[in-house]
Design a protein around this motif. Structure first.
Motif, short mmCIF file in Angstrom:
data_model
loop_
_atom_site.label_atom_id
_atom_site.label_comp_id
_atom_site.label_asym_id
_atom_site.label_seq_id
_atom_site.Cartn_x
_atom_site.Cartn_y
_atom_site.Cartn_z
N THR A 1 5.08 122.45 20.05
CA THR A 1 4.86 121.46 21.10
C THR A 1 5.87 120.33 20.95
N LEU A 2 6.56 120.05 22.04
CA LEU A 2 7.52 118.96 22.08
C LEU A 2 6.96 117.87 22.98
N THR A 3 7.31 116.62 22.68
CA THR A 3 6.81 115.52 23.50
C THR A 3 7.95 114.64 24.00
N ALA A 4 7.68 114.00 25.11
CA ALA A 4 8.57 112.99 25.68
C ALA A 4 7.70 111.78 25.96
N LYS A 5 7.93 110.71 25.22
CA LYS A 5 7.06 109.52 25.34
C LYS A 5 7.56 108.52 26.36
N HIS A 6 8.80 108.63 26.75
CA HIS A 6 9.36 107.68 27.72
C HIS A 6 10.07 108.43 28.85
#
Length: 166
Positions: free
Chosen positions: A8-13
């Motif tokens: 799982t990869l995330t993008a917070k902005h």
């Protein structure tokens, strides 16, 4: 081949912007605080954005957007939940165009959407961009007739996100 410790990869902005082209006035806004997660095993993808996080050039437009159109007190979030086709091909550096389909929840109304996204994979970072159109009436967003020539019935949406392993 890239190896991700977690799938799982995330993008917070993540950035979500929209543009309304109407005869009397163009309207655009951007949020740079959307959050997204992408599961590379399943292709599941989700985006969430606070409606009040969209910034406009004119403060009055921002107020009208939140109070009159989005009713942000009642519907604070907009959300996309979907799938990317063939996520397994995103395991090595390169540029890919993928099909994305899922449901978009705006103003309390969920609707199915399909689009294409461009994903660039480079050194364990995935950068994704996509564009699609949203018809305001499909999400029960009403445009008062007095401002009808100021706001387009269809709004162009652009999304960009940079994903990193959690």
């Amino acid at each position: 081949m890239l190896v991700y410790a977690q799938k799982t990869l995330t993008a917070k902005h993540a950035e979500i912007s929209f543009f309304s082209n109407a005869p009397l006035e163009d309207i655009q806004a951007i949020s740079k605080t959307a959050a997204s997660a992408l599961n590379l095993s399943t292709g599941d993808i989700v985006f969430k954005v606070r409606n009040t996080s969209f910034e406009f050039d004119k403060k009055l437009m921002q107020e009208h957007f939140n109070e009159n159109y989005m009713e942000s007190d009642k519907y604070p979030l907009s959300e996309f939940k979907g799938k990317i086709d063939e996520p397994q091909k995103l395991n090595k550096n390169g540029t890919y165009v993928v099909d994305v389909s899922g449901t978009l929840l705006i103003h309390g109304v969920t609707k199915l959407y399909q689009t294409k996204a461009k994903i660039i994979v480079k050194d364990n970072i995935l950068s994704a961009t996509c564009r699609f159109n949203v018809k305001l009436a499909d999400h029960k967003i009403k445009i008062p007739s007095i401002v009808g020539r100021n706001i387009a019935e269809v709004v162009n949406i652009e999304i960009s996100a940079s994903y990193k392993p959690q």
